[in-house]
Scaffold this motif. Structure first.
Motif, PDB file in Angstrom:
ATOM      1  N   SER A  92       0.817  -1.207   0.000  1.00  0.00           N
ATOM      2  CA  SER A  92       0.000   0.000   0.000  1.00  0.00           C
ATOM      3  C   SER A  92       0.852   1.258   0.000  1.00  0.00           C
ATOM      4  CB  SER A  92      -0.923   0.003   1.230  1.00  0.00           C
ATOM      5  OG  SER A  92      -1.571   1.244   1.371  1.00  0.00           O
ATOM      6  N   ILE A  93       0.266   2.323  -0.521  1.00  0.00           N
ATOM      7  CA  ILE A  93       0.925   3.628  -0.498  1.00  0.00           C
ATOM      8  C   ILE A  93       0.794   4.281   0.878  1.00  0.00           C
ATOM      9  CG2 ILE A  93       0.613   4.046  -2.964  1.00  0.00           C
ATOM     10  CD1 ILE A  93      -1.853   5.739  -2.257  1.00  0.00           C
ATOM     11  N   ALA A  94       0.004   3.643   1.735  1.00  0.00           N
ATOM     12  CA  ALA A  94      -0.289   4.217   3.055  1.00  0.00           C
ATOM     13  C   ALA A  94      -0.091   3.165   4.146  1.00  0.00           C
ATOM     14  CB  ALA A  94      -1.733   4.724   3.082  1.00  0.00           C
ATOM     15  N   PRO A  95       0.005   3.582   5.415  1.00  0.00           N
ATOM     16  CA  PRO A  95       0.059   2.615   6.519  1.00  0.00           C
ATOM     17  C   PRO A  95      -1.215   1.777   6.533  1.00  0.00           C
ATOM     18  CG  PRO A  95       0.579   4.834   7.281  1.00  0.00           C
ATOM     19  CD  PRO A  95       0.051   4.979   5.901  1.00  0.00           C
ATOM     20  N   LYS A  96      -1.139   0.602   7.161  1.00  0.00           N
ATOM     21  CA  LYS A  96      -2.307  -0.285   7.143  1.00  0.00           C
ATOM     22  C   LYS A  96      -3.500   0.315   7.890  1.00  0.00           C
ATOM     23  CE  LYS A  96      -1.093  -3.352  11.038  1.00  0.00           C
ATOM     24  NZ  LYS A  96      -0.812  -4.774  11.388  1.00  0.00           N
ATOM     25  N   GLU A  97      -3.247   1.307   8.748  1.00  0.00           N
ATOM     26  CA  GLU A  97      -4.338   2.001   9.420  1.00  0.00           C
ATOM     27  C   GLU A  97      -5.208   2.767   8.421  1.00  0.00           C
ATOM     28  OE1 GLU A  97      -1.152   2.225  10.361  1.00  0.00           O
ATOM     29  OE2 GLU A  97      -1.257   0.940  12.151  1.00  0.00           O
ATOM     30  N   ASN A  98      -4.648   3.026   7.241  1.00  0.00           N
ATOM     31  CA  ASN A  98      -5.376   3.747   6.197  1.00  0.00           C
ATOM     32  C   ASN A  98      -5.771   2.827   5.036  1.00  0.00           C
ATOM     33  OD1 ASN A  98      -2.998   6.018   7.124  1.00  0.00           O
ATOM     34  ND2 ASN A  98      -5.155   6.539   7.368  1.00  0.00           N
ATOM     35  N   CYS A  99      -5.901   1.550   5.354  1.00  0.00           N
ATOM     36  CA  CYS A  99      -6.351   0.552   4.383  1.00  0.00           C
ATOM     37  C   CYS A  99      -7.663  -0.069   4.866  1.00  0.00           C
ATOM     38  CB  CYS A  99      -5.340  -0.585   4.235  1.00  0.00           C
ATOM     39  SG  CYS A  99      -3.690  -0.093   3.691  1.00  0.00           S
ATOM     40  N   ILE A 100      -8.450  -0.575   3.928  1.00  0.00           N
ATOM     41  CA  ILE A 100      -9.588  -1.428   4.285  1.00  0.00           C
ATOM     42  C   ILE A 100      -9.571  -2.652   3.381  1.00  0.00           C
ATOM     43  CG2 ILE A 100     -11.069   0.447   5.111  1.00  0.00           C
ATOM     44  CD1 ILE A 100     -12.702   0.039   2.475  1.00  0.00           C
ATOM     45  N   VAL A 101     -10.185  -3.709   3.876  1.00  0.00           N
ATOM     46  CA  VAL A 101     -10.365  -4.942   3.108  1.00  0.00           C
ATOM     47  C   VAL A 101     -11.861  -5.122   2.862  1.00  0.00           C
ATOM     48  CG1 VAL A 101     -10.292  -7.477   3.268  1.00  0.00           C
ATOM     49  CG2 VAL A 101      -8.288  -6.112   3.938  1.00  0.00           C
ATOM     50  N   ILE A 102     -12.231  -5.575   1.664  1.00  0.00           N
ATOM     51  CA  ILE A 102     -13.617  -5.949   1.380  1.00  0.00           C
ATOM     52  C   ILE A 102     -13.661  -7.460   1.197  1.00  0.00           C
ATOM     53  CG2 ILE A 102     -15.633  -5.669  -0.107  1.00  0.00           C
ATOM     54  CD1 ILE A 102     -14.599  -2.943  -0.914  1.00  0.00           C
ATOM     55  N   GLU A 103     -14.399  -8.133   2.072  1.00  0.00           N
ATOM     56  CA  GLU A 103     -14.432  -9.600   2.111  1.00  0.00           C
ATOM     57  C   GLU A 103     -15.865 -10.110   2.229  1.00  0.00           C
ATOM     58  OE1 GLU A 103     -13.244 -12.508   2.005  1.00  0.00           O
ATOM     59  OE2 GLU A 103     -11.089 -12.307   1.823  1.00  0.00           O
ATOM     60  N   ASP A 104     -16.064 -11.345   1.758  1.00  0.00           N
ATOM     61  CA  ASP A 104     -17.407 -11.945   1.852  1.00  0.00           C
ATOM     62  C   ASP A 104     -17.419 -13.246   2.631  1.00  0.00           C
ATOM     63  OD1 ASP A 104     -15.949 -13.290  -0.269  1.00  0.00           O
ATOM     64  OD2 ASP A 104     -17.840 -14.264  -0.766  1.00  0.00           O
TER      65      ASP A 104
ATOM     66  N   SER B  94     -22.790 -11.210   0.562  1.00  0.00           N
ATOM     67  CA  SER B  94     -23.093 -11.631  -0.799  1.00  0.00           C
ATOM     68  C   SER B  94     -24.113 -12.762  -0.813  1.00  0.00           C
ATOM     69  CB  SER B  94     -21.809 -12.091  -1.503  1.00  0.00           C
ATOM     70  OG  SER B  94     -22.091 -12.654  -2.761  1.00  0.00           O
ATOM     71  N   ILE B  95     -25.067 -12.664  -1.731  1.00  0.00           N
ATOM     72  CA  ILE B  95     -26.044 -13.752  -1.876  1.00  0.00           C
ATOM     73  C   ILE B  95     -25.371 -15.010  -2.415  1.00  0.00           C
ATOM     74  CG2 ILE B  95     -27.985 -12.177  -2.242  1.00  0.00           C
ATOM     75  CD1 ILE B  95     -27.749 -12.796  -5.247  1.00  0.00           C
ATOM     76  N   HIS B  96     -24.155 -14.851  -2.916  1.00  0.00           N
ATOM     77  CA  HIS B  96     -23.443 -15.995  -3.486  1.00  0.00           C
ATOM     78  C   HIS B  96     -22.559 -16.707  -2.464  1.00  0.00           C
ATOM     79  CE1 HIS B  96     -24.780 -14.668  -7.420  1.00  0.00           C
ATOM     80  NE2 HIS B  96     -24.304 -13.461  -7.149  1.00  0.00           N
ATOM     81  N   SER B  97     -22.434 -16.147  -1.279  1.00  0.00           N
ATOM     82  CA  SER B  97     -21.565 -16.733  -0.254  1.00  0.00           C
ATOM     83  C   SER B  97     -22.427 -17.164   0.926  1.00  0.00           C
ATOM     84  CB  SER B  97     -20.504 -15.722   0.185  1.00  0.00           C
ATOM     85  OG  SER B  97     -19.804 -15.226  -0.930  1.00  0.00           O
ATOM     86  N   LYS B  98     -22.842 -18.385   0.917  1.00  0.00           N
ATOM     87  CA  LYS B  98     -23.799 -18.875   1.908  1.00  0.00           C
ATOM     88  C   LYS B  98     -23.120 -19.244   3.225  1.00  0.00           C
ATOM     89  CE  LYS B  98     -26.900 -20.790  -1.622  1.00  0.00           C
ATOM     90  NZ  LYS B  98     -27.525 -22.018  -2.153  1.00  0.00           N
ATOM     91  N   ASP B  99     -23.876 -19.068   4.318  1.00  0.00           N
ATOM     92  CA  ASP B  99     -23.465 -19.538   5.646  1.00  0.00           C
ATOM     93  C   ASP B  99     -22.132 -18.953   6.105  1.00  0.00           C
ATOM     94  OD1 ASP B  99     -25.767 -21.208   5.753  1.00  0.00           O
ATOM     95  OD2 ASP B  99     -24.712 -22.707   4.554  1.00  0.00           O
ATOM     96  N   GLN B 100     -21.870 -17.698   5.743  1.00  0.00           N
ATOM     97  CA  GLN B 100     -20.643 -17.049   6.167  1.00  0.00           C
ATOM     98  C   GLN B 100     -20.932 -16.099   7.337  1.00  0.00           C
ATOM     99  OE1 GLN B 100     -17.565 -17.988   4.718  1.00  0.00           O
ATOM    100  NE2 GLN B 100     -19.028 -19.505   3.995  1.00  0.00           N
TER     101      GLN B 100
END
Length: 224
Positions: A156-168, A188-194
């Motif tokens: 990243s161009i920034a410290p991890k404090e200035n990052c986010i992750v998008i996960e399902d 996500s409707i495609h990721s069941k039971d998470q």
């Protein structure tokens, strides 16, 4: 301020899960092993290598992990190329383009193989938006181990404090939190039971995000 968004791929950018499922169960049938739905669901977020390592612990499989991986990928690739209705998930292309146009750095961190990532990126012309692509096949342990996200954050161009992750996935959210990175759980409707309860915020559609919302997400969460 958030400067870098780290995207998972399967179930977040594109739903290749039906193709993976088809390939895995075709292969399971060839191997003559009975993999239950519960077992298969527990594999969500794992690399193909880790899936077969776990299967070899539970079933009598004589083939080497590398050979198992290659056979499954062969079935997957044939199915992927013939699947005409494969599309990006609703709203994610607009989000990717908006973030990129506003100078946000985008990094992909997926458990998928490099070959699969390249197929998806080439098919949907995504290369221009992402500065880095990180594949789970480069790490001995899959999510929920944080290694893949720790590495992505190091790019990243920034410290991890200035990052986010998008996960399902459950494993993906746990990996993000274990890496000390803010996490948006995509229901996500495609990721069941998470289980997304460990995520810092959960969304049901990408229209809930945008450059302004993402940019200020860290300060918003700190003030809550």
């Amino acid at each position: 301020m958030i400067q870098t968004v780290i995207f998972d791929m399967d179930g977040v950018i594109v739903d290749t899960e039906p193709v993976h499922r088809y390939a895995y169960f075709q292969h399971f049938e060839e191997l003559n092993i009975a993999v239950t739905e519960d077992i298969y669901t527990s594999f969500t977020g794992l690399s193909t290598r880790n899936v077969f390592q776990k299967l070899k612990e539970s079933f009598e499989i004589n083939q080497k992990v590398e050979d198992l991986i290659q056979r499954k990928r062969s079935i997957f690739n044939d199915a992927f190329d013939s699947k005409e209705d494969l599309e990006l998930l609703e709203g994610v292309e607009n989000l990717i383009k908006e973030l990129h146009q506003n100078g946000m750095q985008l990094i992909l961190a997926s458990s998928a193989s490099k070959v699969t990532i390249e197929r998806v990126f080439r098919r949907f012309k995504l290369h221009e938006y992402f500065t880095h692509v990180v594949s789970g096949e480069d790490f001995p342990k899959s999510k929920p181990h944080p290694a893949i996200f720790e590495h992505a954050a190091s790019l990243s161009i920034a410290p991890k404090e200035n990052c986010i992750v998008i996960e399902d996935s459950t494993n993906g959210v746990r990996a993000s939190k274990a890496a000390g990175i803010l996490c948006v759980g995509y229901n996500s409707i495609h990721s069941k039971d998470q289980d997304l309860t460990e995520a810092d915020v959960v969304i049901n559609h990408f229209n809930e995000l945008g450059f302004d919302a993402v940019k200020n997400l860290d300060s918003k969460l700190r003030n809550n």
